[in-house]
Design a protein around this motif. Sequence first.
Motif, PDB file in Angstrom:
ATOM      1  N   ASN A  98      71.793  15.539  14.813  1.00 16.22           N
ATOM      2  CA  ASN A  98      71.097  16.767  15.163  1.00 16.22           C
ATOM      3  C   ASN A  98      69.914  16.433  16.062  1.00 16.22           C
ATOM      4  N   THR A  99      69.160  17.461  16.469  1.00 15.38           N
ATOM      5  CA  THR A  99      67.946  17.216  17.249  1.00 15.38           C
ATOM      6  C   THR A  99      66.810  16.819  16.304  1.00 15.38           C
ATOM      7  N   TYR A 100      65.738  16.276  16.873  1.00 12.91           N
ATOM      8  CA  TYR A 100      64.577  15.932  16.057  1.00 12.91           C
ATOM      9  C   TYR A 100      64.013  17.199  15.419  1.00 12.91           C
ATOM     10  N   SER A 101      63.761  17.157  14.112  1.00 14.44           N
ATOM     11  CA  SER A 101      63.221  18.316  13.404  1.00 14.44           C
ATOM     12  C   SER A 101      61.704  18.362  13.454  1.00 14.44           C
ATOM     13  N   ALA A 102      61.084  17.315  14.002  1.00 15.24           N
ATOM     14  CA  ALA A 102      59.629  17.257  14.130  1.00 15.24           C
ATOM     15  C   ALA A 102      59.288  16.361  15.310  1.00 15.24           C
ATOM     16  N   SER A 103      58.050  16.438  15.756  1.00 20.13           N
ATOM     17  CA  SER A 103      57.562  15.553  16.812  1.00 20.13           C
ATOM     18  C   SER A 103      56.777  14.401  16.188  1.00 20.13           C
ATOM     19  N   ALA A 104      56.834  13.233  16.820  1.00 19.61           N
ATOM     20  CA  ALA A 104      56.066  12.072  16.365  1.00 19.61           C
ATOM     21  C   ALA A 104      54.925  11.829  17.342  1.00 19.61           C
ATOM     22  N   VAL A 105      53.698  11.809  16.815  1.00 15.94           N
ATOM     23  CA  VAL A 105      52.502  11.670  17.650  1.00 15.94           C
ATOM     24  C   VAL A 105      51.655  10.511  17.125  1.00 15.94           C
ATOM     25  N   ALA A 106      51.199   9.654  18.029  1.00 14.53           N
ATOM     26  CA  ALA A 106      50.373   8.513  17.643  1.00 14.53           C
ATOM     27  C   ALA A 106      48.992   8.982  17.196  1.00 14.53           C
ATOM     28  N   LEU A 107      48.578   8.556  15.995  1.00 16.33           N
ATOM     29  CA  LEU A 107      47.243   8.859  15.488  1.00 16.33           C
ATOM     30  C   LEU A 107      46.233   7.805  15.925  1.00 16.33           C
ATOM     31  N   ALA A 108      46.745   6.686  16.396  1.00 14.92           N
ATOM     32  CA  ALA A 108      45.925   5.588  16.894  1.00 14.92           C
ATOM     33  C   ALA A 108      46.795   4.827  17.884  1.00 14.92           C
ATOM     34  N   ASP A 109      46.224   3.868  18.598  1.00 16.98           N
ATOM     35  CA  ASP A 109      47.042   3.035  19.468  1.00 16.98           C
ATOM     36  C   ASP A 109      48.136   2.395  18.616  1.00 16.98           C
ATOM     37  N   THR A 110      49.376   2.548  19.064  1.00 15.91           N
ATOM     38  CA  THR A 110      50.525   2.223  18.220  1.00 15.91           C
ATOM     39  C   THR A 110      51.570   1.441  19.005  1.00 15.91           C
ATOM     40  N   ARG A 111      52.212   0.498  18.325  1.00 19.08           N
ATOM     41  CA  ARG A 111      53.312  -0.253  18.939  1.00 19.08           C
ATOM     42  C   ARG A 111      54.554  -0.066  18.066  1.00 19.08           C
ATOM     43  N   VAL A 112      55.663   0.299  18.698  1.00 20.91           N
ATOM     44  CA  VAL A 112      56.912   0.518  17.972  1.00 20.91           C
ATOM     45  C   VAL A 112      58.032  -0.280  18.618  1.00 20.91           C
ATOM     46  N   CYS A 113      59.066  -0.540  17.817  1.00 23.78           N
ATOM     47  CA  CYS A 113      60.282  -1.172  18.330  1.00 23.78           C
ATOM     48  C   CYS A 113      61.390  -0.119  18.309  1.00 23.78           C
ATOM     49  N   PHE A 114      61.963   0.139  19.465  1.00 28.76           N
ATOM     50  CA  PHE A 114      63.024   1.138  19.597  1.00 28.76           C
ATOM     51  C   PHE A 114      64.379   0.444  19.490  1.00 28.76           C
ATOM     52  N   ILE A 115      65.233   0.961  18.588  1.00 32.88           N
ATOM     53  CA  ILE A 115      66.582   0.426  18.392  1.00 32.88           C
ATOM     54  C   ILE A 115      67.581   1.512  18.778  1.00 32.88           C
ATOM     55  N   PRO A 116      68.423   1.269  19.785  1.00 35.28           N
ATOM     56  CA  PRO A 116      69.386   2.288  20.215  1.00 35.28           C
ATOM     57  C   PRO A 116      70.293   2.748  19.075  1.00 35.28           C
ATOM     58  N   LYS A 117      70.707   4.003  19.156  1.00 35.21           N
ATOM     59  CA  LYS A 117      71.510   4.647  18.112  1.00 35.21           C
ATOM     60  C   LYS A 117      72.762   3.848  17.766  1.00 35.21           C
ATOM     61  N   SER A 118      73.548   3.458  18.772  1.00 36.12           N
ATOM     62  CA  SER A 118      74.819   2.778  18.508  1.00 36.12           C
ATOM     63  C   SER A 118      74.602   1.442  17.805  1.00 36.12           C
ATOM     64  N   ASP A 119      73.536   0.726  18.190  1.00 38.87           N
ATOM     65  CA  ASP A 119      73.241  -0.571  17.565  1.00 38.87           C
ATOM     66  C   ASP A 119      72.783  -0.387  16.119  1.00 38.87           C
TER      67      ASP A 119
END
Length: 236
Positions: A98-119
Amino acid sequence: MGNSNTEMISCSVCKARALSIFHVCSLDDAAKIDGFKVCQSYKKGQEIFIEGHRPSGVYCINTGKIKLVKLGNEGKEKIVRLSGAGDLIGYKAIVSNNTYSASAVALADTRVCFIPKSDFLGMLSSDGKLSFEFTQLLCRNISDVENEVVDIAYKSVRERLAEALLLLQEKFKFENENPEIINVTREDLATLIGTAKETVIRLLSDFKEEGIVESMGRKIVLKDQDALVRMCSIYD
């Protein structure tokens, strides 16, 4: 969305991995994740993903703080979850297709690791331990939603504020040198517990008079955590 690629941190040495569902992965599997993930940095206030958009993968938080927010009636914001180091976000849209049910917003300087859906889905289907961890994560989310319904129905705003302060301390203690100090806006506190900003300000003033908290500008110092625990009726 204002993100920028940043230097990759290997999963094998990432301190946040111990807090994530990926702690069950072998070093070989961690190396596989390194092969397809992308590390991204976001400044405070930037959006990681937006409500209503189609997901292309999941995000594991390396450092920083993120709020998941929904827009309600008249564009009013509601914080549905707070996430910190080791937390996975964006996964519900993946598993529900489905689509995202909410938005994600950084509350501070943030680092994330993105993992593709299929992987990510491929890892879940091939790794039984990881699949079990992910199932537990989904179950915890269901439990959290049930608890929130009970809190809104039966707990006063004062009790919900006490609970929110303890939640913030626990959630972000990995990041904080002084975990008793909470850095949060009064607006975010209000949307988190479902009340008006003015009510939060008044209750925090009451807490100060009772010696439970102190203020350091926008920051809130928890002086008497036992009083907060008693107030919101948290038991082992």
